[in-house]
Design an enzyme around this catalytic site. Structure first.
Site, short mmCIF file in Angstrom:
data_model
loop_
_atom_site.label_atom_id
_atom_site.label_comp_id
_atom_site.label_asym_id
_atom_site.label_seq_id
_atom_site.Cartn_x
_atom_site.Cartn_y
_atom_site.Cartn_z
N GLU A 26 0.97 -20.27 40.27
CA GLU A 26 -0.40 -19.64 40.02
C GLU A 26 -1.83 -20.42 40.44
O GLU A 26 -2.31 -20.33 40.06
CB GLU A 26 -0.62 -18.14 39.96
CG GLU A 26 0.74 -17.42 38.84
CD GLU A 26 1.06 -16.08 40.44
OE1 GLU A 26 0.20 -15.75 41.66
OE2 GLU A 26 1.96 -15.17 40.07
N HIS A 37 4.75 -13.85 48.92
CA HIS A 37 3.69 -12.95 49.12
C HIS A 37 2.47 -12.57 50.29
O HIS A 37 1.76 -13.97 49.88
CB HIS A 37 3.07 -12.62 48.38
CG HIS A 37 4.31 -11.99 46.77
ND1 HIS A 37 3.61 -12.81 45.57
CD2 HIS A 37 5.26 -11.12 46.92
CE1 HIS A 37 4.60 -11.77 45.15
NE2 HIS A 37 5.96 -10.61 45.86
N GLU A 60 -0.99 -14.22 49.99
CA GLU A 60 -1.34 -15.50 49.25
C GLU A 60 -1.38 -16.63 50.12
O GLU A 60 -1.00 -17.22 49.98
CB GLU A 60 -0.29 -15.50 47.83
CG GLU A 60 -0.51 -14.40 47.13
CD GLU A 60 0.44 -13.79 45.75
OE1 GLU A 60 0.93 -14.84 45.84
OE2 GLU A 60 0.45 -12.90 45.18
O1 0X9 Z 1 4.26 -10.93 40.25
C1 0X9 Z 1 4.84 -11.87 41.07
O2 0X9 Z 1 5.43 -12.14 41.67
C2 0X9 Z 1 4.04 -13.31 40.59
N1 0X9 Z 1 2.60 -13.24 40.45
S1 0X9 Z 1 1.36 -12.35 42.24
O3 0X9 Z 1 0.38 -12.26 41.67
N2 0X9 Z 1 1.62 -14.19 42.80
O4 0X9 Z 1 2.46 -11.46 42.69
C3 0X9 Z 1 3.94 -13.80 38.89
C4 0X9 Z 1 5.60 -13.85 39.53
C5 0X9 Z 1 6.31 -14.68 37.92
N3 0X9 Z 1 7.69 -13.98 37.64
C6 0X9 Z 1 7.51 -13.36 36.30
N4 0X9 Z 1 6.50 -13.08 35.69
N5 0X9 Z 1 8.10 -13.10 36.26
ZN ZN Z 2 2.24 -13.76 44.43
#
Ligand code: 0X9
Ligand code: ZN
Length: 416
Positions: A357, A158, A161
């Site tokens: 994270e 991302h 980040e």
């Molecule tokens: O949404 C995401 O891709 C991740 N969080 S972020 O804030 N960095 O975008 C988390 C991915 C973890 N996977 C799941 N929750 N399935």
């Molecule tokens: Zn992310």
């Protein structure tokens, strides 16, 4: 005899030429030049033009100064150009310690130069805009590394980040510096592992996020969706149960899954890389923010059915949380998504996989842009979890054994 006037004029002419040079440097131009093949690209280089900002099928994108623009005009290949705004392709000065794409490449080269015997830089794919996705491979046994247990760290799926680029980049430097400083345990560890570090999976997105000197909060890659929108969420584009929830078909969505699984060059690069290395046992994908240690599943609330695999993820996540104080939990406890890196790596390849994270904990403490002072803080919190994963990459199932059997290379400085 040198008179005061002469001195003054020598000084002023020096100062003037220095000022003129500064002026040339200060003004940046974005240039698009015709170049259909490597011969034509080489001609641009011969004209003193560095192609660092993108190679496409029939043109190249360059950033240069006023003199470069003149040189570009003389080639007769200039298609279009404009004067770049201040801060183009760079972080705002208050965050200048973060690495933009070019700075990251240079840091990678500097890390390799520390010890070329144990570091290789590998281009594992190209983005939509033509940037290389680069892996830093570290092993004390480069020749036979494909027969050693391997681990992969990825950063910046991302774009916004940015701490998730810094952490793996600093990890790479720390490993090589530790090796060079005769840290015996670390040498033993690096001699018996293949460590792969891909700090910037989404360089197009990163460069877009910082291009104007003001953050754009950009998340996705830079696919031209053909409808006026850009970008696919790379952490929704992996091929395991792709498109089964927690992602969107709407192209303008920040969680757009893409037209099909692995439609993107960035996820294709990771896919091919992992598929080519059956020795990979462990993976850690860095993201920000929230201070969490996540493990599969992400697409379902069900825990991993295989009891041993579930326990390994849980034990490792708990152990790592003791160092970084992050909260360990299944990914779906955050929210359910499909198409993320770790569900695919575990679901398709049985790789023990985590998403971190990183800091900070909340939007109120900085969110995606917590400032450069956070870089060393995050590194210090997470270096031991990284070493721990590297150590257990030979057989992550060792964590199921009693404590005494687990002690290994890094115990001296990890004290677990
Ligand atoms: O949404 C995401 O891709 C991740 N969080 S972020 O804030 N960095 O975008 C988390 C991915 C973890 N996977 C799941 N929750 N399935
Ligand atoms: Zn992310």
């Amino acid at each position: 005899m040198i008179t005061k006037i002469m001195l003054l004029s020598i000084f002023t002419s020096f100062a003037c030429s220095a000022f003129a040079a500064k002026q040339v440097e200060a003004e940046k131009y974005w240039m698009k030049l015709k170049a259909t093949n490597k011969v034509e690209r080489t001609e641009l280089l011969n004209a003193g033009l560095a192609i660092e900002h993108g190679i496409h099928d029939d043109y190249a994108i360059l950033i240069g100064n006023k003199d470069d623009l003149e040189a570009a005009k003389k080639t007769g290949k200039l298609i279009e150009h404009f004067k770049a705004e201040a801060g183009l392709f760079d972080f705002p000065s208050k965050d200048s310690k973060f690495h933009n794409y070019d700075e990251m490449l240079r840091e990678m080269q500097a890390i390799r130069a520390l010890n070329p015997n144990i570091v290789q830089l590998q281009n594992i794919g190209r983005t939509h805009e033509g940037r290389m996705i680069v892996n830093i491979k570290i092993s004390g046994n480069m020749r036979y590394s494909s027969q050693l247990p391997a681990i992969v760290f990825t950063g910046t799926h991302h774009a916004r980040e940015h701490l998730s680029t810094e952490m793996p980049l600093m990890l790479a430097r720390a490993l090589v510096e530790g090796y060079n400083s005769q840290n015996f345990n670390l040498q033993k560890l690096i001699n018996s592992r293949e460590i792969n570090i891909i700090p910037m999976v989404n360089p197009d997105g990163v460069e877009h996020d910082i291009a104007d000197g003001v953050y754009k909060r950009w998340r996705k890659n830079r696919r031209d969706n053909g409808d006026g929108t850009y970008g696919v969420d790379l952490n929704r584009n992996y091929g395991y149960l792709w498109g089964t929830g927690g992602s969107s078909k709407r192209t303008s969505s920040d969680v757009y899954m893409g037209p099909k699984p692995f439609s993107e060059p960035e996820t294709q690069a990771i896919k091919a890389f992992v598929e080519n290395k059956p020795n990979i046992t462990t993976l850690l994908s860095f993201h920000t923010f929230s201070e969490l240690i996540l493990y599969p599943w992400g697409h379902t609330d069900e825990p991993i059915a295989n009891e041993r695999d579930r326990r390994v993820h849980e034990i490792m996540a708990n152990r790592m949380s003791k160092w970084n104080n992050y909260t360990p939990q299944a990914s779906a406890d955050l929210y359910k998504t499909s198409g993320d890196t770790t569900d695919w790596a575990y679901g398709e390849h049985g790789i023990i996989s985590f998403t971190f994270e990183l800091d900070p904990k909340s939007l109120w403490s900085g969110g995606f842009y917590p400032g450069q002072d956070m870089i060393p803080v995050v590194f210090n919190k997470n270096i031991n979890p990284c070493l721990y994963l590297i150590e257990f990459a030979d057989n992550p199932y060792r964590v199921l054994q009693s404590r005494s059997k687990r002690l290994g290379f890094t115990t001296d400085f990890l004290e677990y």
